[in-house]
Scaffold this active site. Sequence first.
Site, mmCIF file in Angstrom:
data_model
loop_
_atom_site.group_PDB
_atom_site.id
_atom_site.type_symbol
_atom_site.label_atom_id
_atom_site.label_comp_id
_atom_site.label_asym_id
_atom_site.label_seq_id
_atom_site.Cartn_x
_atom_site.Cartn_y
_atom_site.Cartn_z
ATOM 1 N N ARG A 35 52.499 40.847 55.334
ATOM 2 C CA ARG A 35 53.262 41.889 54.644
ATOM 3 C C ARG A 35 54.742 41.565 54.761
ATOM 4 O O ARG A 35 55.303 41.591 55.858
ATOM 5 C CB ARG A 35 52.957 43.269 55.234
ATOM 6 C CG ARG A 35 53.249 44.402 54.248
ATOM 7 C CD ARG A 35 53.097 45.763 54.896
ATOM 8 N NE ARG A 35 54.184 45.997 55.824
ATOM 9 C CZ ARG A 35 54.134 46.829 56.854
ATOM 10 N NH1 ARG A 35 53.046 47.518 57.091
ATOM 11 N NH2 ARG A 35 55.172 46.976 57.645
ATOM 12 N N HIS B 208 56.336 48.999 55.160
ATOM 13 C CA HIS B 208 55.155 49.632 54.592
ATOM 14 C C HIS B 208 55.492 50.223 53.223
ATOM 15 O O HIS B 208 54.771 50.076 52.253
ATOM 16 C CB HIS B 208 54.683 50.723 55.549
ATOM 17 C CG HIS B 208 53.615 51.573 54.996
ATOM 18 N ND1 HIS B 208 52.399 51.056 54.606
ATOM 19 C CD2 HIS B 208 53.568 52.907 54.737
ATOM 20 C CE1 HIS B 208 51.651 52.041 54.129
ATOM 21 N NE2 HIS B 208 52.327 53.159 54.202
ATOM 22 N N TYR C 108 60.211 46.957 64.161
ATOM 23 C CA TYR C 108 58.963 46.602 64.833
ATOM 24 C C TYR C 108 58.397 45.245 64.439
ATOM 25 O O TYR C 108 57.481 44.751 65.081
ATOM 26 C CB TYR C 108 57.901 47.688 64.617
ATOM 27 C CG TYR C 108 57.537 47.957 63.163
ATOM 28 C CD1 TYR C 108 56.615 47.150 62.501
ATOM 29 C CD2 TYR C 108 58.113 49.009 62.456
ATOM 30 C CE1 TYR C 108 56.278 47.390 61.180
ATOM 31 C CE2 TYR C 108 57.784 49.247 61.137
ATOM 32 C CZ TYR C 108 56.868 48.447 60.502
ATOM 33 O OH TYR C 108 56.539 48.675 59.196
HETATM 34 C C1 LIG Z 1 42.568 57.857 55.577
HETATM 35 C C2 LIG Z 1 44.024 57.541 55.601
HETATM 36 N N1 LIG Z 1 44.713 57.669 56.744
HETATM 37 C C3 LIG Z 1 46.028 57.390 56.790
HETATM 38 C C4 LIG Z 1 46.707 56.970 55.681
HETATM 39 C C5 LIG Z 1 48.213 56.687 55.748
HETATM 40 N N2 LIG Z 1 48.462 55.266 55.451
HETATM 41 C C6 LIG Z 1 48.824 54.857 54.221
HETATM 42 S S1 LIG Z 1 48.887 53.183 54.095
HETATM 43 C C7 LIG Z 1 48.520 53.002 55.762
HETATM 44 C C8 LIG Z 1 48.414 51.649 56.376
HETATM 45 C C9 LIG Z 1 47.658 50.734 55.474
HETATM 46 O O1 LIG Z 1 47.399 49.544 56.112
HETATM 47 P P1 LIG Z 1 46.510 48.446 55.420
HETATM 48 O O2 LIG Z 1 45.186 49.007 55.073
HETATM 49 O O3 LIG Z 1 46.506 47.248 56.287
HETATM 50 O O4 LIG Z 1 47.237 48.139 54.045
HETATM 51 P P2 LIG Z 1 48.698 47.513 53.849
HETATM 52 O O5 LIG Z 1 49.623 48.672 53.778
HETATM 53 O O6 LIG Z 1 48.966 46.606 54.979
HETATM 54 O O7 LIG Z 1 48.590 46.809 52.551
HETATM 55 C C10 LIG Z 1 48.317 54.240 56.352
HETATM 56 C C11 LIG Z 1 47.933 54.436 57.760
HETATM 57 C C12 LIG Z 1 45.946 56.868 54.501
HETATM 58 N N3 LIG Z 1 46.518 56.482 53.339
HETATM 59 N N4 LIG Z 1 44.628 57.136 54.490
#
Ligand SMILES: Cc1ncc(C[n+]2csc(CCOP(=O)(O)OP(=O)(O)O)c2C)c(N)n1
Lengths: 349, 349, 327, 327
Positions: free
Chosen positions: B259, B263, B272
């Site tokens: 990434r 975020h 971080y």
């Molecule tokens: C069920 C749920 N819990 C919490 C969130 C909040 N949230 C949005 S994106 C994210 C992290 C996503 O990580 P990843 O799946 O690795 O995708 P990336 O952002 O790295 O592409 C979180 C915790 C959410 N969207 N859905």
Amino acid sequence: MSTPARKISAVPPPTPAPAVSDETALDLYYWMVLTRATEERALNLYRQGKLPGSYYTGRGQEAISIGMAVPLRSGPDGDWLSPWIRDLGSYLVHGVPVWRMFAQFMGKEGSTTQGKDGNLHIGGREWNIPCQVSHMADMIPLTVGAALAYKQRGEDRVAVTSFGDGATSRGDFHEGLNIAAVLEVPAVFVAENNRWAYTTPISKQTKVTDLYKKALGYGIPAVEVDGNDVLAVYSAMVEAVDHARAGRGPRFIECKTYRMAGHAAHDKFESYMPMELLAEWSDKDPLKRLEQSLRDDRAVDERRLEGIRSRVKDEVHEAVERADADGFADPSEAHLGVFAEPGWGDDDA
Amino acid sequence: MSTPARKISAVPPPTPAPAVSDETALDLYYWMVLTRATEERALNLYRQGKLPGSYYTGRGQEAISIGMAVPLRSGPDGDWLSPWIRDLGSYLVHGVPVWRMFAQFMGKEGSTTQGKDGNLHIGGREWNIPCQVSHMADMIPLTVGAALAYKQRGEDRVAVTSFGDGATSRGDFHEGLNIAAVLEVPAVFVAENNRWAYTTPISKQTKVTDLYKKALGYGIPAVEVDGNDVLAVYSAMVEAVDHARAGRGPRFIECKTYRMAGHAAHDKFESYMPMELLAEWSDKDPLKRLEQSLRDDRAVDERRLEGIRSRVKDEVHEAVERADADGFADPSEAHLGVFAEPGWGDDDA
Amino acid sequence: MPELTYLEAIRAAMHDEMEIDERVFVMGEDVGRQGGAFGATKELQQRFGDLRSIDTPVAESGIVGVAVGAAMAGQRPIAEMQFADFVSCAFDQLITCAAKMHYRVGWAVPMVVRCPNGGGVGGGPYHSENVEAWFHHHAGLKIVCPATATDAYGLLRSAIRDPNPVVFCEHKFLYRRVKEEVVTGARDGLLVPIGKASLLRQGTDLSIITYASTVQLALAVADTLAAEDVSVEVIDLRSLVPFDSEAVLDSVRKTGKALIVHEDNLTGGFGGEVAAVIAQHAFEHLDAPVRRVAALDTPIPFAPPLEREYLPLEDDILAAARDLAAY
Amino acid sequence: MPELTYLEAIRAAMHDEMEIDERVFVMGEDVGRQGGAFGATKELQQRFGDLRSIDTPVAESGIVGVAVGAAMAGQRPIAEMQFADFVSCAFDQLITCAAKMHYRVGWAVPMVVRCPNGGGVGGGPYHSENVEAWFHHHAGLKIVCPATATDAYGLLRSAIRDPNPVVFCEHKFLYRRVKEEVVTGARDGLLVPIGKASLLRQGTDLSIITYASTVQLALAVADTLAAEDVSVEVIDLRSLVPFDSEAVLDSVRKTGKALIVHEDNLTGGFGGEVAAVIAQHAFEHLDAPVRRVAALDTPIPFAPPLEREYLPLEDDILAAARDLAAY
Ligand SMILES: Cc1ncc(C[n+]2csc(CCOP(=O)(O)OP(=O)(O)O)c2C)c(N)n1
Ligand SMILES: Cc1ncc(C[n+]2csc(CCOP(=O)(O)OP(=O)(O)O)c2C)c(N)n1
Ligand SMILES: [Mg+2]
Ligand SMILES: [Mg+2]
């Protein structure tokens, strides 16, 4: 064997089955006989219309319920044990009196839930047995949470839960095991692979029918054992508990077994279960096997075994009488207990 | 390259990267350039305060979003594609016009949701893109369901979804993959392992940081590929889609990537994220890599590349203008559409 | 006395309880070093270590289930949902395990699930839900919805101490928008009891019963109507379970008119319950229909003009109050 | 015309829709050869094959999510929960994916989730829940609660045809206890429209508004009171969403008295919503407080004497109705 030395407080090294002492083997025997007798009696009561709801039996899986419970420490400051509905024996080993089991099935006041819940939804803080819910796999995250608490407080306690093959399909199995692995908590997971979830054979539940392989996918060390050999289950459990108690993270044990009856007493399982398989597994009955091993490998005197069996008979008889004599909770009890009162638990903390 | 031949309707055999034709490679390049330019522009608009909510970028992950979408059939009767929020490019490839992406970010009426939902919650039956929800992993069971529908009707269509490493911790990932395996549906799962879920590194999400190994735990054939190499992603996807389309069950592809930003636009990730890692991965930028390969391995004329870039520039410019000129839906629209009317879909069935 | 925002008050409450009770810990996605998506747990990990501020995988059902188990094993977990919306994934654990354990077997489950709640922040359908009404039906869960920084602080401390599972709905819109002096401090900080409504403004002509983000709107409406010689009483429920029905009934018996207001959508919102209680128990004192003002019965749309249409605004409340006053 | 039990009517409805619409299929735990825990899908697999009667792993969230996806891809799934209680595990998929898809993007989700609902069968806390009030808050889900075999048949056929997600709450207590002649048949079978209440008995003194298992109790109470010269009107809502408020308001405007009855627990039950609507829109016609009779606000206890205490019984309804009549 009046007070069976059923709890191990020191942590022995991995114990191959033959190294299990005669005393322990007899202890295991006692609990298995008690479990079988309790279930047989309960099933009879159910058939006589004396138990509301349905009745679930763990017949044929006693090696697991006993083998996993005996290595644990009991009591309110002991190990957390959340057994699956096939594991009546675990409740007994971990401290629940037999009569209260019957009271539970009958919905009586003396049940651990005052009749508010039924069948093996049994528990209480005095035994550190949470009261399981129906929803399969829900108790897995709870068990991880208890293990976390022990880790946070630096206590050398472990948290154990068992569940069926069917439960491995649920999200809470996945989330719970993954969190346990990441947080490295002292939890032991016992999967009872009896090859059926109600009428659904394991082949329709998952492509990976060796459940221990699923645990590896979370980075949890896992073994498979013959779930009809109580010495094997016991030994694997001693080792896993040892590992977890020593702070080396969670463990997973798959017990391969077979469901020897319908899902519940009302289930006409003859319609879907191949009878040959049943017959085959019938020969592997864990109680018969242990009895044989006690006689043949350990030369235990038949009179000693008979003594255990007759003691159990009395115990079960008395238990049923006591439960029978117990009343239902007053209807007003239905209104009570939604919330704990402020200060709950302070006195016994 | 006015109408890029971006859809493959025949099913080629497993394609090693060098076997990707120049035409396809250029096609991939076009989509990656368009994706990067669209995202850069959107980020600028966000910084100018022109986009409500926040802004999520997939910069550095375009090889995945493009490589997984190009092998699919588009249109209402094509393949189901449910891309993750990092995969803006997938939406474009699968048919959503660029201006509607901007309209979506702005909340305008011309967005695919009439402004009812934001960011990459984009979809529509005309493209067979379901409108993703925020809840991570929820779209996995839906994708399995679409694949099941194709299997039930005997259609040679596949259903594809992508998700981040974080989503693999959720129960719906587990339940969805397990059901897909058992029912042997034509689904392809694309995991984008960018090593972070918001501020949480993958080491705190799971002990098994090779996500493809999780798929093996469901009995789903799985591969890992370099997620910054669009030719590799594309080739793996062709093979997986081929397999699924031929009725040989689901497939899983793990794309290893990183990434390259916070975020979301508001996330101060410098606090971080180790900067060395960022720098290291910066060198692996998928667009740079493809450009280099086009130049060095395929001797594509720089003018041809420049032509694509300038075409993209115009396209993005026009798209923003059109979205800007678009209005918000009338407030009365907020009241409408909770339920579909009887006969919904009958006309176009 | 420090002036704290609602969000700072929440952080302070956790901090202060963690200071005096080792059993208290926080867990959730990104709660550790980051301090959560909104900073509510900022610096708690640095202060109390990573066994008391635990970063978890993204697994709401697992998080809540783990909290239930830890609570039963004697800890006092505070589980954070990154947004309230995601508590949908933990619904089963909350109603099946947390809510019913004590009733069944007398074993308490002292835990808090913090839910950053509500709309008005351009979050769209999945980052704006008001989740309190997902739970008030299920016996065994307490539900707290503070409207002020003081209540956020004092109620959260009470929630952490409560032996029961508490769904703590903290309104995101208020996080940085409301601010006041709050009596904090591990030993001397203010505790606000759960289950008592707060009478924010006395009046004689009409009662507005509300909670959370719409409290400020109700007070503004009361101001406006005061200038029109209408005397409005404003009650902030503060907790939905337990529901302080006596406070509501006393007020309505006095004014004879009830206007119930919440940001949550109308149908199935807590307002229906309030209206039903009034219609049964204050019927003889009612001089007008019981009115509700709430959001549309739709998902929460993203685009600002649509979200405004969706939300109950001050003008909607004012119009309904005027109507009622004139009835 | 065959005489069918409520359960047989449900089976017949699925069978008949599957006959005429290839898109319709059933899925769930043990639904195939076994025909489900209650036999509702018996012989459908034998008749329509195992792609149209699909045994699934135990994974309610996955089951419902798969149904949503299949529905969007043009099928008409009927997902069976083994017991309604377990739909707690699928809550997120229902409210997040199923309920909000059409509003957001105009893509319909035609599916049915069948929930064997309710108590009175000694099932204890986890096999007795009434789940309708878990969902009426969430815009986008229809909720159907039949009380008779005819309605079970006709409403389920309508639910299968409906382009929206429908939570179909079939009451287990009624499965084999109610029985009547039902017009079935793939082409000629009866369709009952979703969203219309049924006026089961006309009366002038008092309206009982109810649905599902308590309908028979309400009718019995009406009989009893007729002998006391009290004329009771009985309305069976049949569906909660859409809610036929006009039928309710017309009745209450006529009788001036409303008694709302459901087996579900009181707080947060659908009755609160009904009471609120009456208190707002029929206020001027009310001659008495709006009353509700419902179960206790507790989990559902297992032991027969406790469960009886928990449930609203005919006597409870009768007492409330007498009170109201005498008011
Ligand atoms: C069920 C749920 N819990 C919490 C969130 C909040 N949230 C949005 S994106 C994210 C992290 C996503 O990580 P990843 O799946 O690795 O995708 P990336 O952002 O790295 O592409 C979180 C915790 C959410 N969207 N859905
Ligand atoms: C979440 C959930 N869904 C459905 C059920 C209904 N149910 C009770 S037991 C059972 C099968 C259990 O199979 P398994 O886990 O293998 O345990 P076994 O009965 O074989 O010991 C099912 C489907 C349930 N209890 N929980
Ligand atoms: Mg099994
Ligand atoms: Mg990631």
